[in-house]
Design a protein around this motif. Structure first.
Motif, PDB file in Angstrom:
ATOM      1  N   ALA A 211      10.124   4.716  -9.231  1.00 36.23           N
ATOM      2  CA  ALA A 211      10.066   3.334  -8.737  1.00 36.23           C
ATOM      3  C   ALA A 211      10.131   3.306  -7.214  1.00 36.23           C
ATOM      4  O   ALA A 211       9.383   2.565  -6.565  1.00 36.23           O
ATOM      5  N   ILE A 212      10.992   4.103  -6.631  1.00 36.29           N
ATOM      6  CA  ILE A 212      11.111   4.135  -5.169  1.00 36.29           C
ATOM      7  C   ILE A 212       9.851   4.720  -4.549  1.00 36.29           C
ATOM      8  O   ILE A 212       9.343   4.219  -3.542  1.00 36.29           O
ATOM      9  N   ALA A 213       9.316   5.764  -5.162  1.00 34.45           N
ATOM     10  CA  ALA A 213       8.094   6.376  -4.637  1.00 34.45           C
ATOM     11  C   ALA A 213       6.923   5.397  -4.692  1.00 34.45           C
ATOM     12  O   ALA A 213       6.144   5.297  -3.735  1.00 34.45           O
ATOM     13  N   LEU A 214       6.799   4.650  -5.787  1.00 35.67           N
ATOM     14  CA  LEU A 214       5.695   3.693  -5.905  1.00 35.67           C
ATOM     15  C   LEU A 214       5.838   2.555  -4.898  1.00 35.67           C
ATOM     16  O   LEU A 214       4.849   2.112  -4.320  1.00 35.67           O
ATOM     17  N   LEU A 215       7.045   2.093  -4.685  1.00 36.97           N
ATOM     18  CA  LEU A 215       7.254   1.054  -3.670  1.00 36.97           C
ATOM     19  C   LEU A 215       6.933   1.589  -2.280  1.00 36.97           C
ATOM     20  O   LEU A 215       6.374   0.870  -1.444  1.00 36.97           O
ATOM     21  N   GLY A 216       7.260   2.845  -2.032  1.00 34.65           N
ATOM     22  CA  GLY A 216       6.911   3.456  -0.754  1.00 34.65           C
ATOM     23  C   GLY A 216       5.410   3.546  -0.564  1.00 34.65           C
ATOM     24  O   GLY A 216       4.891   3.267   0.523  1.00 34.65           O
ATOM     25  N   LEU A 217       4.698   3.917  -1.623  1.00 34.88           N
ATOM     26  CA  LEU A 217       3.234   3.976  -1.544  1.00 34.88           C
ATOM     27  C   LEU A 217       2.637   2.592  -1.324  1.00 34.88           C
ATOM     28  O   LEU A 217       1.689   2.432  -0.545  1.00 34.88           O
ATOM     29  N   LEU A 218       3.208   1.568  -1.987  1.00 34.78           N
ATOM     30  CA  LEU A 218       2.731   0.206  -1.776  1.00 34.78           C
ATOM     31  C   LEU A 218       2.964  -0.213  -0.326  1.00 34.78           C
ATOM     32  O   LEU A 218       2.091  -0.816   0.307  1.00 34.78           O
ATOM     33  N   GLY A 219       4.120   0.123   0.202  1.00 35.49           N
ATOM     34  CA  GLY A 219       4.404  -0.186   1.602  1.00 35.49           C
ATOM     35  C   GLY A 219       3.432   0.495   2.542  1.00 35.49           C
ATOM     36  O   GLY A 219       2.978  -0.101   3.530  1.00 35.49           O
ATOM     37  N   MET A 220       3.085   1.742   2.238  1.00 36.88           N
ATOM     38  CA  MET A 220       2.117   2.460   3.071  1.00 36.88           C
ATOM     39  C   MET A 220       0.754   1.773   3.016  1.00 36.88           C
ATOM     40  O   MET A 220       0.085   1.607   4.037  1.00 36.88           O
ATOM     41  N   LEU A 221       0.341   1.377   1.821  1.00 33.18           N
ATOM     42  CA  LEU A 221      -0.951   0.720   1.646  1.00 33.18           C
ATOM     43  C   LEU A 221      -0.994  -0.604   2.395  1.00 33.18           C
ATOM     44  O   LEU A 221      -1.953  -0.899   3.105  1.00 33.18           O
ATOM     45  N   LEU A 222       0.071  -1.409   2.260  1.00 32.61           N
ATOM     46  CA  LEU A 222       0.114  -2.691   2.960  1.00 32.61           C
ATOM     47  C   LEU A 222       0.205  -2.496   4.468  1.00 32.61           C
ATOM     48  O   LEU A 222      -0.424  -3.234   5.236  1.00 32.61           O
ATOM     49  N   GLY A 223       0.968  -1.511   4.899  1.00 35.66           N
ATOM     50  CA  GLY A 223       1.081  -1.234   6.324  1.00 35.66           C
ATOM     51  C   GLY A 223      -0.239  -0.803   6.933  1.00 35.66           C
ATOM     52  O   GLY A 223      -0.577  -1.173   8.063  1.00 35.66           O
ATOM     53  N   GLU A 224      -0.999  -0.040   6.170  1.00 30.62           N
ATOM     54  CA  GLU A 224      -2.315   0.405   6.642  1.00 30.62           C
ATOM     55  C   GLU A 224      -3.248  -0.787   6.855  1.00 30.62           C
ATOM     56  O   GLU A 224      -4.055  -0.795   7.780  1.00 30.62           O
ATOM     57  N   GLN A 225      -3.135  -1.790   6.007  1.00 28.93           N
ATOM     58  CA  GLN A 225      -3.985  -2.978   6.130  1.00 28.93           C
ATOM     59  C   GLN A 225      -3.440  -3.965   7.162  1.00 28.93           C
ATOM     60  O   GLN A 225      -4.183  -4.777   7.690  1.00 28.93           O
ATOM     61  N   ALA A 226      -2.147  -3.903   7.431  1.00 28.30           N
ATOM     62  CA  ALA A 226      -1.523  -4.865   8.345  1.00 28.30           C
ATOM     63  C   ALA A 226      -1.998  -4.681   9.787  1.00 28.30           C
ATOM     64  O   ALA A 226      -2.184  -5.669  10.507  1.00 28.30           O
ATOM     65  N   VAL A 227      -2.200  -3.453  10.197  1.00 27.25           N
ATOM     66  CA  VAL A 227      -2.590  -3.208  11.591  1.00 27.25           C
ATOM     67  C   VAL A 227      -3.930  -3.873  11.928  1.00 27.25           C
ATOM     68  O   VAL A 227      -4.017  -4.619  12.906  1.00 27.25           O
ATOM     69  N   PRO A 228      -4.986  -3.661  11.129  1.00 32.57           N
ATOM     70  CA  PRO A 228      -6.246  -4.347  11.460  1.00 32.57           C
ATOM     71  C   PRO A 228      -6.128  -5.873  11.361  1.00 32.57           C
ATOM     72  O   PRO A 228      -6.742  -6.588  12.147  1.00 32.57           O
ATOM     73  N   LEU A 229      -5.328  -6.365  10.403  1.00 32.26           N
ATOM     74  CA  LEU A 229      -5.156  -7.812  10.281  1.00 32.26           C
ATOM     75  C   LEU A 229      -4.486  -8.400  11.514  1.00 32.26           C
ATOM     76  O   LEU A 229      -4.895  -9.441  12.029  1.00 32.26           O
ATOM     77  N   VAL A 230      -3.459  -7.728  12.009  1.00 29.89           N
ATOM     78  CA  VAL A 230      -2.763  -8.205  13.203  1.00 29.89           C
ATOM     79  C   VAL A 230      -3.688  -8.150  14.417  1.00 29.89           C
ATOM     80  O   VAL A 230      -3.698  -9.065  15.242  1.00 29.89           O
TER      81      VAL A 230
END
Length: 81
Positions: free
Chosen positions: A30-49
């Motif tokens: 569960a922690i690993a999957l949440l970490g992967l989700l955070g990485m995925l969202l973080g990767e998309q956040a930079v171009p959006l910002v």
């Protein structure tokens, strides 16, 4: 070669954070999957910002470039009835 070194450095940083939080590594699923989700969202956040910072269309960019990567569902065709 540079991307390997950056990946190693980020891995070391995450390992240190896991240690500080008292989480064993590899993390429980569960922690690993949440970490992967955070990485995925973080990767998309930079171009959006960047788009928002420059006053460009964030919603259109999300629909065209980010939505499929985050949800795994391809966008619906524009000409669908």
């Amino acid at each position: 070669m540079k991307s390997y070194l950056v990946s190693l450095a980020i891995g070391l940083l995450v390992g240190a954070i896991y240690s500080l939080l008292g989480t064993r590594s590899p993390a429980p699923p569960a922690i690993a999957l949440l970490g992967l989700l955070g990485m995925l969202l973080g990767e998309q956040a930079v171009p959006l910002v960047r788009k928002a910072w420059h006053g460009q269309g964030v919603v259109a960019f999300w629909k065209s470039d980010c939505q499929e990567r985050v949800t795994g569902v391809p966008p619906a065709p524009e000409d669908a009835p």
